[in-house]
Design an enzyme around this catalytic site. Structure first.
Site, PDB file in Angstrom:
ATOM      1  N   GLY A   1      42.900 -13.965 159.633  1.00  0.00           N
ATOM      2  CA  GLY A   1      42.227 -15.174 160.045  1.00  0.00           C
ATOM      3  C   GLY A   1      42.555 -16.467 159.430  1.00  0.00           C
ATOM      4  O   GLY A   1      41.998 -17.627 159.918  1.00  0.00           O
TER       5      GLY A   1
ATOM      6  N   GLU B   1      44.819  -9.333 155.475  1.00  0.00           N
ATOM      7  CA  GLU B   1      45.954  -8.972 156.455  1.00  0.00           C
ATOM      8  C   GLU B   1      46.456 -10.118 157.079  1.00  0.00           C
ATOM      9  O   GLU B   1      46.178 -10.177 158.604  1.00  0.00           O
ATOM     10  CB  GLU B   1      45.625  -8.042 157.547  1.00  0.00           C
ATOM     11  CG  GLU B   1      44.690  -6.750 156.839  1.00  0.00           C
ATOM     12  CD  GLU B   1      43.792  -5.944 157.602  1.00  0.00           C
ATOM     13  OE1 GLU B   1      43.605  -4.751 157.347  1.00  0.00           O
ATOM     14  OE2 GLU B   1      43.529  -6.300 158.810  1.00  0.00           O
ATOM     15  N   PRO B   2      46.853 -11.412 156.685  1.00  0.00           N
ATOM     16  CA  PRO B   2      47.178 -12.335 157.579  1.00  0.00           C
ATOM     17  C   PRO B   2      48.527 -12.090 158.376  1.00  0.00           C
ATOM     18  O   PRO B   2      49.304 -11.308 157.929  1.00  0.00           O
ATOM     19  CB  PRO B   2      47.290 -13.450 156.460  1.00  0.00           C
ATOM     20  CG  PRO B   2      47.239 -12.865 155.356  1.00  0.00           C
ATOM     21  CD  PRO B   2      47.026 -11.606 155.175  1.00  0.00           C
TER      22      PRO B   2
ATOM     23  N   ARG C   1      49.213 -14.577 161.449  1.00  0.00           N
ATOM     24  CA  ARG C   1      49.480 -15.993 161.978  1.00  0.00           C
ATOM     25  C   ARG C   1      50.131 -17.062 160.913  1.00  0.00           C
ATOM     26  O   ARG C   1      50.716 -17.870 161.266  1.00  0.00           O
ATOM     27  CB  ARG C   1      48.270 -16.601 162.710  1.00  0.00           C
ATOM     28  CG  ARG C   1      48.349 -17.911 163.530  1.00  0.00           C
ATOM     29  CD  ARG C   1      47.021 -18.483 163.840  1.00  0.00           C
ATOM     30  NE  ARG C   1      46.213 -17.597 164.479  1.00  0.00           N
ATOM     31  CZ  ARG C   1      46.147 -17.342 165.980  1.00  0.00           C
ATOM     32  NH1 ARG C   1      46.898 -18.111 166.868  1.00  0.00           N
ATOM     33  NH2 ARG C   1      45.234 -16.291 166.168  1.00  0.00           N
TER      34      ARG C   1
ATOM     35  N   ARG D   1      49.700 -17.474 175.503  1.00  0.00           N
ATOM     36  CA  ARG D   1      48.616 -18.106 174.836  1.00  0.00           C
ATOM     37  C   ARG D   1      47.949 -19.065 175.697  1.00  0.00           C
ATOM     38  O   ARG D   1      46.827 -19.452 175.694  1.00  0.00           O
ATOM     39  CB  ARG D   1      48.714 -18.545 173.342  1.00  0.00           C
ATOM     40  CG  ARG D   1      49.321 -17.431 172.466  1.00  0.00           C
ATOM     41  CD  ARG D   1      49.577 -17.790 171.075  1.00  0.00           C
ATOM     42  NE  ARG D   1      48.027 -18.045 170.380  1.00  0.00           N
ATOM     43  CZ  ARG D   1      47.524 -19.115 170.193  1.00  0.00           C
ATOM     44  NH1 ARG D   1      48.205 -20.359 170.468  1.00  0.00           N
ATOM     45  NH2 ARG D   1      46.173 -19.238 169.784  1.00  0.00           N
TER      46      ARG D   1
ATOM     47  N   TYR E   1      44.491 -18.163 176.815  1.00  0.00           N
ATOM     48  CA  TYR E   1      43.280 -19.022 175.820  1.00  0.00           C
ATOM     49  C   TYR E   1      43.023 -20.393 176.144  1.00  0.00           C
ATOM     50  O   TYR E   1      42.211 -20.998 175.516  1.00  0.00           O
ATOM     51  CB  TYR E   1      43.450 -18.606 174.483  1.00  0.00           C
ATOM     52  CG  TYR E   1      44.011 -17.400 174.117  1.00  0.00           C
ATOM     53  CD1 TYR E   1      43.308 -16.256 174.535  1.00  0.00           C
ATOM     54  CD2 TYR E   1      44.824 -17.252 173.292  1.00  0.00           C
ATOM     55  CE1 TYR E   1      43.391 -14.821 173.974  1.00  0.00           C
ATOM     56  CE2 TYR E   1      45.591 -15.722 173.027  1.00  0.00           C
ATOM     57  CZ  TYR E   1      44.638 -14.714 173.068  1.00  0.00           C
ATOM     58  OH  TYR E   1      45.235 -13.602 172.750  1.00  0.00           O
TER      59      TYR E   1
ATOM     60  N   CYS F   1      55.317 -17.163 190.114  1.00  0.00           N
ATOM     61  CA  CYS F   1      54.697 -17.172 191.162  1.00  0.00           C
ATOM     62  C   CYS F   1      52.985 -17.161 191.038  1.00  0.00           C
ATOM     63  O   CYS F   1      52.466 -16.530 191.367  1.00  0.00           O
ATOM     64  CB  CYS F   1      54.908 -16.328 192.162  1.00  0.00           C
ATOM     65  SG  CYS F   1      56.727 -16.579 192.670  1.00  0.00           S
ATOM     66  N   GLU F   2      52.745 -17.785 189.833  1.00  0.00           N
ATOM     67  CA  GLU F   2      51.300 -18.015 189.481  1.00  0.00           C
ATOM     68  C   GLU F   2      50.761 -19.372 189.247  1.00  0.00           C
ATOM     69  O   GLU F   2      51.552 -19.819 188.390  1.00  0.00           O
ATOM     70  CB  GLU F   2      50.955 -17.032 188.236  1.00  0.00           C
ATOM     71  CG  GLU F   2      51.206 -15.615 188.343  1.00  0.00           C
ATOM     72  CD  GLU F   2      49.928 -14.964 189.120  1.00  0.00           C
ATOM     73  OE1 GLU F   2      49.128 -15.495 189.032  1.00  0.00           O
ATOM     74  OE2 GLU F   2      50.326 -13.590 189.548  1.00  0.00           O
TER      75      GLU F   2
ATOM     76  N   TYR G   1      52.001 -14.012 168.097  1.00  0.00           N
ATOM     77  CA  TYR G   1      51.283 -13.757 169.220  1.00  0.00           C
ATOM     78  C   TYR G   1      52.165 -14.560 170.296  1.00  0.00           C
ATOM     79  O   TYR G   1      51.618 -14.919 171.313  1.00  0.00           O
ATOM     80  CB  TYR G   1      49.864 -14.247 169.326  1.00  0.00           C
ATOM     81  CG  TYR G   1      49.178 -13.664 168.111  1.00  0.00           C
ATOM     82  CD1 TYR G   1      48.940 -12.236 168.053  1.00  0.00           C
ATOM     83  CD2 TYR G   1      48.690 -14.510 166.893  1.00  0.00           C
ATOM     84  CE1 TYR G   1      48.374 -11.648 166.845  1.00  0.00           C
ATOM     85  CE2 TYR G   1      48.026 -13.947 166.134  1.00  0.00           C
ATOM     86  CZ  TYR G   1      47.784 -12.525 165.791  1.00  0.00           C
ATOM     87  OH  TYR G   1      47.046 -12.062 164.576  1.00  0.00           O
TER      88      TYR G   1
HETATM   89  N1  LLP Z   1      43.813  -7.638 161.056  1.00  0.00           N
HETATM   90  C1  LLP Z   1      43.486  -7.150 162.056  1.00  0.00           C
HETATM   91  C2  LLP Z   1      42.825  -5.958 162.076  1.00  0.00           C
HETATM   92  C3  LLP Z   1      43.748  -7.902 163.319  1.00  0.00           C
HETATM   93  O1  LLP Z   1      43.151  -7.424 164.487  1.00  0.00           O
HETATM   94  C4  LLP Z   1      44.327  -9.094 163.303  1.00  0.00           C
HETATM   95  C5  LLP Z   1      44.598  -9.832 164.625  1.00  0.00           C
HETATM   96  C6  LLP Z   1      44.755  -9.584 162.237  1.00  0.00           C
HETATM   97  C7  LLP Z   1      44.589  -8.609 160.873  1.00  0.00           C
HETATM   98  C8  LLP Z   1      45.540 -10.991 161.746  1.00  0.00           C
HETATM   99  O2  LLP Z   1      45.010 -11.880 162.193  1.00  0.00           O
HETATM  100  P1  LLP Z   1      45.564 -13.328 161.795  1.00  0.00           P
HETATM  101  O3  LLP Z   1      45.789 -13.466 160.528  1.00  0.00           O
HETATM  102  O4  LLP Z   1      46.754 -13.550 162.609  1.00  0.00           O
HETATM  103  O5  LLP Z   1      44.288 -14.175 162.308  1.00  0.00           O
HETATM  104  N2  LLP Z   1      46.453 -13.090 170.152  1.00  0.00           N
HETATM  105  C9  LLP Z   1      45.376 -13.906 169.462  1.00  0.00           C
HETATM  106  C10 LLP Z   1      45.070 -13.596 168.264  1.00  0.00           C
HETATM  107  C11 LLP Z   1      44.712 -12.116 168.336  1.00  0.00           C
HETATM  108  C12 LLP Z   1      44.170 -11.604 166.828  1.00  0.00           C
HETATM  109  C13 LLP Z   1      44.002 -10.270 166.769  1.00  0.00           C
HETATM  110  N3  LLP Z   1      43.822  -9.687 165.314  1.00  0.00           N
HETATM  111  C14 LLP Z   1      45.985 -15.420 169.506  1.00  0.00           C
HETATM  112  O6  LLP Z   1      47.137 -15.491 170.277  1.00  0.00           O
HETATM  113  O7  LLP Z   1      45.454 -16.488 169.123  1.00  0.00           O
END
Ligand code: LLP
Length: 422
Positions: A234, A276-277, A279, A314, A318, A344-345, A374
């Protein structure tokens, strides 16, 4: 990424050289930046809570070279599927260095997850009896939906609260751990993942408080110790120029304070703090280089490049913003221009209008920022436009870490029944 005059370089290597050598579209990652990002988070949180461990959510960027960088830095792996567990094992991670946080698992997933010997993190109480049919893990964690989540990406990646498909309802958490304890599970952890891309530092202590209230009561009532509490990912990054960055130190200090306060309030033996970062480690350490192939003067001026929704999903999925630089032209006068890929979209018209250099022309290179998380992992083959190559840059060195797909890859695993061949 940096400018040398008007030329863009990643690490020390000009993008013109990367495009020439490896072709476009091309994903490029900066190894030093990934390491720096990891250390920033690690130092910030362990300063306030030394018993801190991180897992890289490999879904964000599953190239084994990248996962290896993070393993070398000390990260475990957070895996969403059995194949991601195999990937973690492929780079030498296993046991309690791997979390399996799958969603709506099949019996096969459960069996293979158990056999893999990694930490099982169950997304619902309903999975526990199914898991117990196949075996009993020594350690078990549940993913809790603490009732609230948010994301800068919007509803799309708000992963907790009443509209989320993830995690156990707070009212069922006690029963879940009771059932596990009665079945003879000896060691426990707890988990949440409430949303992705959050740059509001105060959000992290807030959701930590929600989770700790739920599991603190559980710990007291059942007399169980939580060896770890995993707050998920997150940690957000800014995508738009000028957007404020997450104050990591503030997020870490307030989260640690809340974590300690709640552990004491419920008389818990201080659990290990996990996160669990994904991004934050790789997002701003990856770019896509694309080439402008054609310019159309129609209702609008549109530049067609080889970066489209198939290579970077993305924006079309989104409505996400990704900043775009044009090599050699950033200091030139600007004009509103649309930008699209080659599919073609019409959703592939992923920048409807943006102030870009007015002289944008065929052959120019564009560099799309914040594509490391991602990006490649969500790319797909469509219209015969195959997945790009990936390159890792380390200072003056560049190495191919995934080959560009070709026609053989496109038809691999397909079969034509003999009656269709005549
Ligand atoms: N842990 C779990 C269980 C998760 O499902 C995720 C991401 C993370 C950790 C890592 O989260 P982060 O630190 O990256 O926020 N495709 C979307 C993001 C989907 C996130 C899915 N889960 C995007 O491109 O914004």
């Amino acid at each position: 990424m940096k400018f040398i005059g008007d030329q863009i370089a990643i690490g020390e290597i000009p993008v013109t050289q990367l495009a020439e050598q490896y072709g476009t579209p091309l994903y490029v990652y900066d190894e030093q930046k990934i390491r720096k990002n990891f250390r920033k988070v690690s130092n910030a949180f362990s300063k306030y809570y030394p018993d801190f461990k991180m897992f890289f959510a490999v879904k964000a960027c599953n190239n084994p070279a990248i996962v290896n960088i993070l393993r070398q830095e000390g990260a475990g792996a957070d895996c969403a599927s059995v194949n991601e567990i195999l990937l973690a094992k492929y780079v030498g991670l296993g046991g309690e260095n791997v979390m399996f946080s799958g969603n709506f698992l099949s019996d096969d997933d459960i069996k293979q997850g158990l056999e893999s010997g990694v930490i099982f993190n169950l997304d619902d109480i309903s999975i526990l009896p199914r898991l117990l049919k196949f075996g009993k893990p020594e350690m078990l964690s549940f993913r809790v939906n603490p009732g609230y989540g948010k994301s800068n990406v919007g509803e799309y990646v708000t992963n907790a609260g009443p509209n989320a498909k993830f995690g156990i309802h707070p009212d069922k958490v006690l029963d879940a751990y009771r059932m596990a304890k009665e079945a003879g599970v000896k060691r426990f952890g707890a988990h949440m993942m409430t949303g992705s891309c959050i740059t509001d530092a105060e959000y992290f202590p807030f959701v930590t408080g929600l989770l700790m209230d739920i599991i603190g009561k559980t710990s007291k009532e059942l007399g169980i110790d939580f060896e770890f509490v995993d707050l998920g990912g997150g940690l957000g990054i800014p995508y738009k120029p000028g957007e404020p960055a997450l104050d990591l130190d503030k997020a870490a200090s307030l989260t640690a304070e809340m974590f300690r306060k709640k552990s004491e309030e419920y008389g818990m033996k201080p659990p290990q703090l996990k996160m669990e970062p994904a991004r934050y480690f790789v997002g701003n350490a990856g770019w896509i280089i694309g080439r402008v192939h054609s310019i159309k003067e129609s209702y609008k001026k549109i530049a067609g490049t080889d970066v489209g929704m198939n290579t970077l999903a993305r924006p079309a999925m989104y409505g996400s913003y990704h900043h775009i630089y044009v090599n050699g032209k950033e200091n030139e006068p600007r004009k509103s221009i649309g930008l699209c890929g080659q599919l073609c979209e019409n959703t592939d018209f992923w920048v409807k209008e943006r102030d870009l250099p007015a002289s944008l022309a065929e052959g120019d290179l564009i560099v799309v920022e914040n594509a490391g998380a991602y990006g490649f992992g969500m790319s797909y083959q469509y219209n015969g436009r195959l997945r790009p190559a990936e390159v890792l840059v380390n200072g003056t060195q560049a190495e191919l870490i995934r080959a560009r797909e070709n026609f053989d890859d496109m038809i691999r695993h397909t079969f034509v029944p003999s009656h269709l061949k005549s």
